[in-house]
Design an enzyme around this catalytic site. Structure first.
Site, mmCIF file in Angstrom:
data_model
loop_
_atom_site.group_PDB
_atom_site.id
_atom_site.type_symbol
_atom_site.label_atom_id
_atom_site.label_comp_id
_atom_site.label_asym_id
_atom_site.label_seq_id
_atom_site.Cartn_x
_atom_site.Cartn_y
_atom_site.Cartn_z
ATOM 1 N N GLY A 3 -25.355 -1.945 4.551
ATOM 2 C CA GLY A 3 -24.144 -3.473 4.759
ATOM 3 C C GLY A 3 -23.302 -2.297 5.374
ATOM 4 O O GLY A 3 -23.436 -1.231 5.644
ATOM 5 N N GLU B 155 -14.707 9.601 13.424
ATOM 6 C CA GLU B 155 -14.998 9.959 13.218
ATOM 7 C C GLU B 155 -15.918 9.775 12.153
ATOM 8 O O GLU B 155 -16.976 8.839 12.575
ATOM 9 C CB GLU B 155 -13.697 9.548 11.684
ATOM 10 N N THR C 274 -12.558 3.211 15.372
ATOM 11 C CA THR C 274 -14.184 3.070 16.924
ATOM 12 C C THR C 274 -13.773 2.288 17.696
ATOM 13 O O THR C 274 -13.323 1.107 17.192
ATOM 14 C CB THR C 274 -14.842 2.955 15.746
ATOM 15 N N ARG D 196 -18.774 8.469 5.827
ATOM 16 C CA ARG D 196 -19.466 7.970 4.554
ATOM 17 C C ARG D 196 -18.298 7.476 3.732
ATOM 18 O O ARG D 196 -17.574 8.885 3.016
ATOM 19 C CB ARG D 196 -20.393 8.506 3.722
ATOM 20 N N CYS E 267 -18.986 -0.096 8.232
ATOM 21 C CA CYS E 267 -19.683 0.094 10.249
ATOM 22 C C CYS E 267 -21.037 -0.111 10.703
ATOM 23 O O CYS E 267 -21.143 -0.621 11.848
ATOM 24 C CB CYS E 267 -19.884 1.588 9.685
ATOM 25 N N ARG F 117 -18.318 -5.189 1.872
ATOM 26 C CA ARG F 117 -17.763 -5.939 3.445
ATOM 27 C C ARG F 117 -19.128 -5.700 3.715
ATOM 28 O O ARG F 117 -20.373 -4.884 3.862
ATOM 29 C CB ARG F 117 -17.466 -5.005 4.153
ATOM 30 N N LYS G 111 0.538 -1.145 -0.217
ATOM 31 C CA LYS G 111 0.444 0.386 0.108
ATOM 32 C C LYS G 111 0.722 1.124 -0.005
ATOM 33 O O LYS G 111 0.458 2.375 -0.726
ATOM 34 C CB LYS G 111 -0.580 -0.263 1.785
HETATM 35 C C1 UGA Z 1 -21.573 4.955 8.281
HETATM 36 C C2 UGA Z 1 -22.468 6.494 8.186
HETATM 37 O O1 UGA Z 1 -22.511 7.056 7.892
HETATM 38 C C3 UGA Z 1 -21.090 7.963 8.450
HETATM 39 O O2 UGA Z 1 -21.539 8.538 9.377
HETATM 40 C C4 UGA Z 1 -19.903 6.640 9.284
HETATM 41 O O3 UGA Z 1 -19.123 7.575 9.751
HETATM 42 C C5 UGA Z 1 -19.344 5.540 8.961
HETATM 43 O O4 UGA Z 1 -20.414 4.931 8.970
HETATM 44 C C6 UGA Z 1 -18.758 5.374 9.684
HETATM 45 O O5 UGA Z 1 -18.411 4.563 11.085
HETATM 46 O O6 UGA Z 1 -17.142 4.327 9.403
HETATM 47 P P1 UGA Z 1 -21.039 4.600 5.721
HETATM 48 O O7 UGA Z 1 -21.032 3.394 6.048
HETATM 49 O O8 UGA Z 1 -20.067 4.571 4.414
HETATM 50 O O9 UGA Z 1 -20.929 5.778 7.014
HETATM 51 O O10 UGA Z 1 -22.300 4.222 4.592
HETATM 52 P P2 UGA Z 1 -24.110 4.792 4.777
HETATM 53 O O11 UGA Z 1 -23.809 6.088 3.617
HETATM 54 O O12 UGA Z 1 -24.341 5.304 6.232
HETATM 55 O O13 UGA Z 1 -24.722 3.665 4.204
HETATM 56 C C7 UGA Z 1 -24.765 2.290 5.182
HETATM 57 C C8 UGA Z 1 -25.751 1.464 4.514
HETATM 58 O O14 UGA Z 1 -27.087 1.907 4.897
HETATM 59 C C9 UGA Z 1 -25.797 1.101 3.036
HETATM 60 O O15 UGA Z 1 -26.124 -0.198 2.921
HETATM 61 C C10 UGA Z 1 -26.318 2.383 2.639
HETATM 62 O O16 UGA Z 1 -27.028 1.309 1.271
HETATM 63 C C11 UGA Z 1 -27.386 1.667 3.752
HETATM 64 N N1 UGA Z 1 -29.217 2.886 3.697
HETATM 65 C C12 UGA Z 1 -28.638 4.774 3.597
HETATM 66 C C13 UGA Z 1 -29.661 2.801 2.837
HETATM 67 O O17 UGA Z 1 -30.384 1.501 3.133
HETATM 68 N N2 UGA Z 1 -31.374 3.303 3.449
HETATM 69 C C14 UGA Z 1 -30.749 4.783 3.543
HETATM 70 O O18 UGA Z 1 -31.889 5.615 3.569
HETATM 71 C C15 UGA Z 1 -29.894 5.168 4.168
#
Ligand code: UGA
Length: 442
Positions: free
Chosen positions: A255, A149, A121, A152, A258, A325, A35
């Site tokens: 999924g 943090e 975390t 997203r 996180c 993941r 990396k």
């Molecule tokens: C999430 C949080 O949104 C971030 O604030 C946080 O920093 C991050 O986890 C982390 O802990 O590092 P992320 O996992 O990248 O971010 O993705 P999200 O955009 O939150 O989506 C998570 C999942 O929920 C995805 O599978 C998405 O498709 C799903 N989702 C999201 C839904 O099914 N419905 C929604 O209305 C929103």
């Protein structure tokens, strides 16, 4: 300021390239020399929008360096960020081995007056535990901070540059001032609190967002039974600012690295304190059932999956990333294969899929050729504009299951009427075509 970053995944790398483009000198370390080699050449090892251009700009300005010696990054930094992974163990607890490995190196090489910032975390109490361990050290650091943090994946650079808030869990006021100085260009609220509360904010925030998704998915199930449309419900409740419209998109379930991990970890934390968290338990249960509920509806429609060809559109856990993941596509393809289906798939960025029997194609038409149904699993923008006529032509039967409610239900009425599709989505009435198969426009 000289900033060290240990762990160059999507959080660490985003943090590194953003600080390196805002007047700081950054030194990055990761266990993987492959990396580091890639990064030194200006190539991002992860698919994350804007990271590569920020990396190249920082390399050009010489504000970012990479080292394979952890002692270098520790000794040379004023503020040292720990952004290593804390994956789930089989019992749901976070695996902290990478964090503790870093702490033992900091014990060896840490300098007096430095600030160590835990961004990974970690379970509530971990940062204090680390501080106790490091306080025994001969040349104590100024403070051990927890600074969670909220980035997203797929929008990490944007989220870093436009945060809603910055949370700083600290013990020494002098260190808090330095952290405020580091983040001074962001005019957002700074929530300064004790370290345990900062750790809890992260878990409570992710669990709440996951709960919103499971809540709307639960309501979507009821909508399907009663003939209501979940989009209207989400708009209708989301217009109330006390509820808010975001994270009310019904679908196949959440999924990623996180929400599944952090909800499980919070349950494990509560269990260790002999507490129960029924809302978090229900959130997880609903989410685990959601892909299976969608498959059941498809199976009923096809009578059986045996020898049926299913075309999956989208494999990553959400749009904007190649991350698989906890992606619903994994569970869904396993189930389909177990029930005798043939699975082809197309994803704009995922190049290889860990389940060998899933045949990855290079475009949606190839994936859909002679398929009995299309199952849309990722909200990629390009799936909003699929070539409906050509798809109707190549499919064995024009059946489309939208596991993300990506397509506008009203607009799909026209697609259904023109090309003879049947359109099944989550929590919205199914749209049937009145066209006889022989009269379909192709
Ligand atoms: C999430 C949080 O949104 C971030 O604030 C946080 O920093 C991050 O986890 C982390 O802990 O590092 P992320 O996992 O990248 O971010 O993705 P999200 O955009 O939150 O989506 C998570 C999942 O929920 C995805 O599978 C998405 O498709 C799903 N989702 C999201 C839904 O099914 N419905 C929604 O209305 C929103």
């Amino acid at each position: 300021m000289k900033i060290g970053i240990i762990g160059l995944g999507y959080v660490g790398l985003t943090t590194a390239v953003c600080f390196a483009n805002s007047g700081h000198e950054v030194i990055g370390y990761d266990l993987s020399s492959e990396k580091l080699h890639t990064l030194k050449k200006g190539v991002s090892p992860i698919w994350e929008p804007h990271v590569e251009e920020y990396l190249q700009a920082a390399l050009k300005q010489k504000t970012i360096h990479f080292t394979k010696e952890i002692s270098n990054v520790i000794q040379q930094s004023h503020i040292l960020f720990v952004t290593v992974g804390t994956p789930s163990q089989t019992n749901g607890q976070a695996d902290l081995s990478q964090v503790w490995n870093v702490v033992s190196q900091v014990q060896k090489y840490g300098q007096p007056g430095q600030i160590l910032v835990i961004k990974s975390t970690v379970p509530i109490g971990t940062t204090e535990h680390i501080a106790q361990r490091l306080n025994d050290h001969d040349s104590p650091m100024l403070d051990i901070i927890h600074n969670p943090e909220f980035l997203r994946q797929g929008q990490a650079v944007h989220d870093f540059l436009h945060p809603d808030r910055i949370v700083i869990g600290y013990s020494q006021p002098q260190a808090l001032e330095k952290m405020k100085h580091l983040y001074q260009s962001f005019s957002v609220p700074i929530i300064a609190c004790d370290r345990k509360s900062a750790e809890m904010i992260k878990y409570a925030s992710n669990s709440f967002l996951a709960m919103k998704i499971s809540y709307i998915n639960m309501i979507a199930g009821l909508c399907e039974q009663l003939g209501a449309n979940v989009d209207a419900i989400a708009d209708g409740i989301g217009a109330d600012p006390r509820i808010g419209r975001s994270f009310l998109q019904a679908g196949v379930g959440y999924g990623g690295s996180c929400f599944p991990k952090d909800t499980q970890a919070l349950l494990a934390i509560a269990q260790a304190s002999k507490q129960t968290l029924p809302l978090v338990e229900a959130t997880i249960q609903i989410n685990q059932a959601q892909p299976l509920r969608l498959l059941q509806r498809l199976e009923q429609r096809l009578s059986s999956f045996k020898d049926k060809k299913i075309a999956l559109l989208g494999l990553s856990f959400k749009a904007g990333t190649d991350d698989l993941r906890e992606a619903p596509s994994l569970k869904i393809s396993q189930e389909l294969l177990q029930h005798g289906a043939i699975v082809h798939a197309y994803d704009p960025v995922v190049q290889s899929f860990p389940i060998r029997e899933v045949i990855c194609q290079t475009n949606p038409l190839l994936a859909a050729q002679d398929a009995d149904a299309i199952l849309l699993l990722t909200d990629w923008d390009e799936f909003r504009h699929l070539p409906w006529g050509e798809l109707a032509h190549v499919l064995k039967q024009p059946l489309l299951v939208d596991g993300r409610n990506l397509l506008q239900w009203e607009q799909m009425k026209e697609v259904v009427a023109t090309y003879g599709f049947e359109y099944i989505s989550v929590g919205r009435p199914t749209l049937f075509s009145s066209i006889h198969p022989a009269d379909r426009i192709e």
